[in-house]
Design a protein around this motif. Structure first.
Motif, PDB file in Angstrom:
ATOM      1  N   GLU A  12      -7.171   4.020  -1.587  1.00 33.55           N
ATOM      2  CA  GLU A  12      -6.788   2.616  -1.781  1.00 33.55           C
ATOM      3  C   GLU A  12      -5.461   2.341  -1.075  1.00 33.55           C
ATOM      4  O   GLU A  12      -5.281   1.270  -0.473  1.00 33.55           O
ATOM      5  CB  GLU A  12      -6.634   2.286  -3.267  1.00 33.55           C
ATOM      6  CG  GLU A  12      -7.919   2.088  -4.010  1.00 33.55           C
ATOM      7  CD  GLU A  12      -7.638   1.707  -5.463  1.00 33.55           C
ATOM      8  OE1 GLU A  12      -6.792   0.814  -5.725  1.00 33.55           O
ATOM      9  OE2 GLU A  12      -8.262   2.320  -6.339  1.00 33.55           O
ATOM     10  N   LEU A  13      -4.545   3.304  -1.166  1.00 30.92           N
ATOM     11  CA  LEU A  13      -3.251   3.157  -0.496  1.00 30.92           C
ATOM     12  C   LEU A  13      -3.433   3.124   1.019  1.00 30.92           C
ATOM     13  O   LEU A  13      -2.777   2.335   1.708  1.00 30.92           O
ATOM     14  CB  LEU A  13      -2.306   4.289  -0.905  1.00 30.92           C
ATOM     15  CG  LEU A  13      -0.913   4.272  -0.276  1.00 30.92           C
ATOM     16  CD1 LEU A  13      -0.166   2.973  -0.619  1.00 30.92           C
ATOM     17  CD2 LEU A  13      -0.121   5.483  -0.726  1.00 30.92           C
ATOM     18  N   LEU A  14      -4.324   3.949   1.533  1.00 31.69           N
ATOM     19  CA  LEU A  14      -4.602   3.909   2.976  1.00 31.69           C
ATOM     20  C   LEU A  14      -5.112   2.534   3.395  1.00 31.69           C
ATOM     21  O   LEU A  14      -4.685   1.986   4.421  1.00 31.69           O
ATOM     22  CB  LEU A  14      -5.632   4.982   3.351  1.00 31.69           C
ATOM     23  CG  LEU A  14      -5.190   6.431   3.273  1.00 31.69           C
ATOM     24  CD1 LEU A  14      -6.367   7.349   3.566  1.00 31.69           C
ATOM     25  CD2 LEU A  14      -4.029   6.710   4.211  1.00 31.69           C
ATOM     26  N   ASP A  15      -6.016   1.974   2.603  1.00 34.62           N
ATOM     27  CA  ASP A  15      -6.534   0.630   2.892  1.00 34.62           C
ATOM     28  C   ASP A  15      -5.412  -0.411   2.841  1.00 34.62           C
ATOM     29  O   ASP A  15      -5.335  -1.307   3.687  1.00 34.62           O
ATOM     30  CB  ASP A  15      -7.639   0.248   1.906  1.00 34.62           C
ATOM     31  CG  ASP A  15      -8.899   1.071   2.080  1.00 34.62           C
ATOM     32  OD1 ASP A  15      -9.072   1.703   3.152  1.00 34.62           O
ATOM     33  OD2 ASP A  15      -9.718   1.094   1.134  1.00 34.62           O
ATOM     34  N   TYR A  16      -4.543  -0.275   1.831  1.00 32.04           N
ATOM     35  CA  TYR A  16      -3.411  -1.197   1.690  1.00 32.04           C
ATOM     36  C   TYR A  16      -2.518  -1.110   2.932  1.00 32.04           C
ATOM     37  O   TYR A  16      -2.097  -2.132   3.476  1.00 32.04           O
ATOM     38  CB  TYR A  16      -2.615  -0.868   0.424  1.00 32.04           C
ATOM     39  CG  TYR A  16      -1.478  -1.820   0.173  1.00 32.04           C
ATOM     40  CD1 TYR A  16      -1.658  -2.950  -0.619  1.00 32.04           C
ATOM     41  CD2 TYR A  16      -0.219  -1.603   0.725  1.00 32.04           C
ATOM     42  CE1 TYR A  16      -0.613  -3.850  -0.841  1.00 32.04           C
ATOM     43  CE2 TYR A  16       0.826  -2.481   0.510  1.00 32.04           C
ATOM     44  CZ  TYR A  16       0.626  -3.602  -0.275  1.00 32.04           C
ATOM     45  OH  TYR A  16       1.655  -4.490  -0.492  1.00 32.04           O
ATOM     46  N   LYS A  17      -2.235   0.112   3.378  1.00 32.72           N
ATOM     47  CA  LYS A  17      -1.380   0.299   4.553  1.00 32.72           C
ATOM     48  C   LYS A  17      -2.022  -0.310   5.793  1.00 32.72           C
ATOM     49  O   LYS A  17      -1.337  -0.948   6.602  1.00 32.72           O
ATOM     50  CB  LYS A  17      -1.086   1.771   4.797  1.00 32.72           C
ATOM     51  CG  LYS A  17      -0.243   1.997   6.054  1.00 32.72           C
ATOM     52  CD  LYS A  17       0.551   3.238   5.969  1.00 32.72           C
ATOM     53  CE  LYS A  17       1.317   3.622   7.195  1.00 32.72           C
ATOM     54  NZ  LYS A  17       1.894   2.666   8.033  1.00 32.72           N
ATOM     55  N   GLU A  27      -3.944  -2.868   5.913  1.00 33.06           N
ATOM     56  CA  GLU A  27      -3.884  -4.326   5.798  1.00 33.06           C
ATOM     57  C   GLU A  27      -2.458  -4.877   5.883  1.00 33.06           C
ATOM     58  O   GLU A  27      -2.214  -5.911   6.494  1.00 33.06           O
ATOM     59  CB  GLU A  27      -4.522  -4.766   4.481  1.00 33.06           C
ATOM     60  CG  GLU A  27      -4.598  -6.269   4.316  1.00 33.06           C
ATOM     61  CD  GLU A  27      -5.298  -6.697   3.048  1.00 33.06           C
ATOM     62  OE1 GLU A  27      -5.033  -7.830   2.600  1.00 33.06           O
ATOM     63  OE2 GLU A  27      -6.099  -5.906   2.489  1.00 33.06           O
ATOM     64  N   HIS A  28      -1.491  -4.158   5.259  1.00 35.84           N
ATOM     65  CA  HIS A  28      -0.125  -4.680   5.138  1.00 35.84           C
ATOM     66  C   HIS A  28       0.909  -3.948   5.996  1.00 35.84           C
ATOM     67  O   HIS A  28       2.077  -4.317   5.979  1.00 35.84           O
ATOM     68  CB  HIS A  28       0.316  -4.636   3.669  1.00 35.84           C
ATOM     69  CG  HIS A  28      -0.573  -5.415   2.761  1.00 35.84           C
ATOM     70  ND1 HIS A  28      -0.486  -6.787   2.627  1.00 35.84           N
ATOM     71  CD2 HIS A  28      -1.596  -5.024   1.952  1.00 35.84           C
ATOM     72  CE1 HIS A  28      -1.394  -7.209   1.763  1.00 35.84           C
ATOM     73  NE2 HIS A  28      -2.082  -6.155   1.340  1.00 35.84           N
ATOM     74  N   ASN A  29       0.477  -2.861   6.654  1.00 30.32           N
ATOM     75  CA  ASN A  29       1.360  -2.075   7.529  1.00 30.32           C
ATOM     76  C   ASN A  29       2.552  -1.479   6.794  1.00 30.32           C
ATOM     77  O   ASN A  29       3.622  -1.296   7.368  1.00 30.32           O
ATOM     78  CB  ASN A  29       1.826  -2.904   8.728  1.00 30.32           C
ATOM     79  CG  ASN A  29       2.245  -2.024   9.884  1.00 30.32           C
ATOM     80  OD1 ASN A  29       1.712  -0.929  10.064  1.00 30.32           O
ATOM     81  ND2 ASN A  29       3.197  -2.483  10.663  1.00 30.32           N
ATOM     82  N   THR A  30       2.373  -1.178   5.511  1.00 28.54           N
ATOM     83  CA  THR A  30       3.432  -0.550   4.710  1.00 28.54           C
ATOM     84  C   THR A  30       2.786   0.145   3.512  1.00 28.54           C
ATOM     85  O   THR A  30       1.672  -0.199   3.122  1.00 28.54           O
ATOM     86  CB  THR A  30       4.468  -1.586   4.217  1.00 28.54           C
ATOM     87  OG1 THR A  30       5.508  -0.902   3.515  1.00 28.54           O
ATOM     88  CG2 THR A  30       3.843  -2.635   3.314  1.00 28.54           C
ATOM     89  N   THR A  31       3.506   1.097   2.965  1.00 28.10           N
ATOM     90  CA  THR A  31       3.084   1.710   1.701  1.00 28.10           C
ATOM     91  C   THR A  31       3.973   1.259   0.558  1.00 28.10           C
ATOM     92  O   THR A  31       3.890   1.800  -0.540  1.00 28.10           O
ATOM     93  CB  THR A  31       3.110   3.254   1.790  1.00 28.10           C
ATOM     94  OG1 THR A  31       4.437   3.671   2.106  1.00 28.10           O
ATOM     95  CG2 THR A  31       2.122   3.764   2.816  1.00 28.10           C
ATOM     96  N   ASN A  32       4.811   0.274   0.822  1.00 23.19           N
ATOM     97  CA  ASN A  32       5.702  -0.261  -0.198  1.00 23.19           C
ATOM     98  C   ASN A  32       4.927  -1.280  -1.034  1.00 23.19           C
ATOM     99  O   ASN A  32       5.042  -2.491  -0.844  1.00 23.19           O
ATOM    100  CB  ASN A  32       6.942  -0.885   0.445  1.00 23.19           C
ATOM    101  CG  ASN A  32       8.008  -1.194  -0.565  1.00 23.19           C
ATOM    102  OD1 ASN A  32       7.993  -0.654  -1.674  1.00 23.19           O
ATOM    103  ND2 ASN A  32       8.931  -2.059  -0.204  1.00 23.19           N
TER     104      ASN A  32
END
Length: 97
Positions: free
Chosen positions: A57-62, A64-69
């Motif tokens: 899920e974090l990989l997908d978030y990154k 989409e948003h270009n960050t892991t914050n």
């Protein structure tokens, strides 16, 4: 959990108790039963499975948003990222995670 959930939990317990695949005698799973469960994609370690699922899920978030914050307000993923950072900080201070 119901009867299926109880059975699944028992299989995981038998495997954990066993440590390795052995005979069914003495309450451990036979190699054949382990193989059958593995062919189904049986999840032996739920915590590891959940960690991997949330990591993806974090990989997908990154992507989409270009960050892991991830903000805490983002729900379960935000809390998970917060906890990973807390575990990391404890690890850096020499505490077990």
């Amino acid at each position: 959990y119901g009867s299926l959930g109880s059975w699944v939990r028992a299989q995981r317990h038998l495997m954990k108790e066993q440590g390795t695949v052995g005979s069914f005698e003495g309450g451990v799973l036979s190699e054949e039963r382990v193989d059958r469960l593995n062919r189904l994609g049986f999840v032996w370690d739920v915590h590891e499975w959940q960690w991997n699922r949330t990591f993806h899920e974090l990989l997908d978030y990154k992507m989409e948003h270009n960050t892991t914050n991830v903000p805490m307000s983002y729900g379960g993923l935000g809390l998970w990222v917060f906890n990973q950072r807390a575990y990391y900080n404890s690890y850096r201070k020499g505490k077990p995670s």
